[in-house]
Design an enzyme around this catalytic site. Sequence first.
Site, mmCIF file in Angstrom:
data_model
loop_
_atom_site.group_PDB
_atom_site.id
_atom_site.type_symbol
_atom_site.label_atom_id
_atom_site.label_comp_id
_atom_site.label_asym_id
_atom_site.label_seq_id
_atom_site.Cartn_x
_atom_site.Cartn_y
_atom_site.Cartn_z
ATOM 1 N N SER A 191 0.834 -1.204 0.000
ATOM 2 C CA SER A 191 0.000 0.000 0.000
ATOM 3 C C SER A 191 0.863 1.245 0.000
ATOM 4 O O SER A 191 2.005 1.234 0.485
ATOM 5 C CB SER A 191 -0.907 0.005 1.243
ATOM 6 O OG SER A 191 -1.539 1.249 1.416
ATOM 7 N N TYR A 204 -2.399 -1.204 10.245
ATOM 8 C CA TYR A 204 -2.491 -1.598 8.836
ATOM 9 C C TYR A 204 -1.235 -1.180 8.074
ATOM 10 O O TYR A 204 -0.641 -1.984 7.336
ATOM 11 C CB TYR A 204 -3.729 -0.955 8.217
ATOM 12 C CG TYR A 204 -3.854 -1.120 6.719
ATOM 13 C CD1 TYR A 204 -4.408 -2.265 6.165
ATOM 14 C CD2 TYR A 204 -3.446 -0.097 5.850
ATOM 15 C CE1 TYR A 204 -4.547 -2.402 4.790
ATOM 16 C CE2 TYR A 204 -3.582 -0.231 4.478
ATOM 17 C CZ TYR A 204 -4.126 -1.386 3.946
ATOM 18 O OH TYR A 204 -4.255 -1.509 2.586
#
Length: 299
Positions: A191, A204
């Site tokens: 990400s 995350y």
Amino acid sequence: MYPMYPYIGYKTTCEEMPISFPPQHQDRQPGFEYLMVPRPIFDNPHYLGSSKLQGKVAIITGGDSGIGRAVAVAFAKEGADVAIPYLDEHVDAEETRAVVEGYGSRCLLLPGDLRDEAWCHEVVQQTLACFGQLDVLIINQGVQFPQTSILDISRQQLEDTYRTNIYPCFFLTQAALPHLKSGSSIISTTSVTAYAGAPLLVDYSSTKGAIVSFTRSLSLQLVSSGIRVNAVAPGPIWTPLQVSSYTTDYITTLGNDTPMRRAGQPFELAPTYVYLASDDSRYVTGQVLHVNGGTMTET
């Protein structure tokens, strides 16, 4: 009131108005793609396959929806058969299978929990039993639970995030590796948050940073065997992960803070995975490709 996402072929520039989404939220993870408004765009009708993956078999985790669905469809267009491990989003998974089979490829659905090491090994075994080979492993599953303070991240949330996002990278690779050969590829989804950070996503983001390091280290370990290991780092993409994570108000402006001032659609990432899985990228390993609407990152 809320403009639909730009249709395929629409030219966007940073001077144009940002794209807005209707307010919506789903109270579960994983979310359901079939409930999203508007539905994500996973198939580009202008993308014509050229047999780049003909005869190959790929495992695509989370391939029932979102980025994984777009990748499964693109792989089918390129001639690959796909196995799709997913948790319990059965309606989405059946829709994906129908599209994949519509393009002439075979699709094996494998519902189960990838946090379970034994199930990860079973996924590989069932794929081999169905197709007789394995050439590409795409590790794409993920969850995120936004919190404004690290003090609000419970031990349970931390374990769920790590067990979902990073543990299967190890479990699936360990299960798949004995069956991969020279020319095979392992591709993970990391990400932009691994590079830019995200104040609401401390846990995350740290798992996505772990995936970057996993990719780089494993690529060095496997380079002599001819197995390439790479990753893709998406920015904000219109997927079920977003509507099951954020508040209704947050969703309305998803992606507007990128230089392109919009969220991406799943089909805009799929060719990146095709490239990394195909012989076109035979001189590429240990790399992360960024598809994020123009956000600058240090690689």
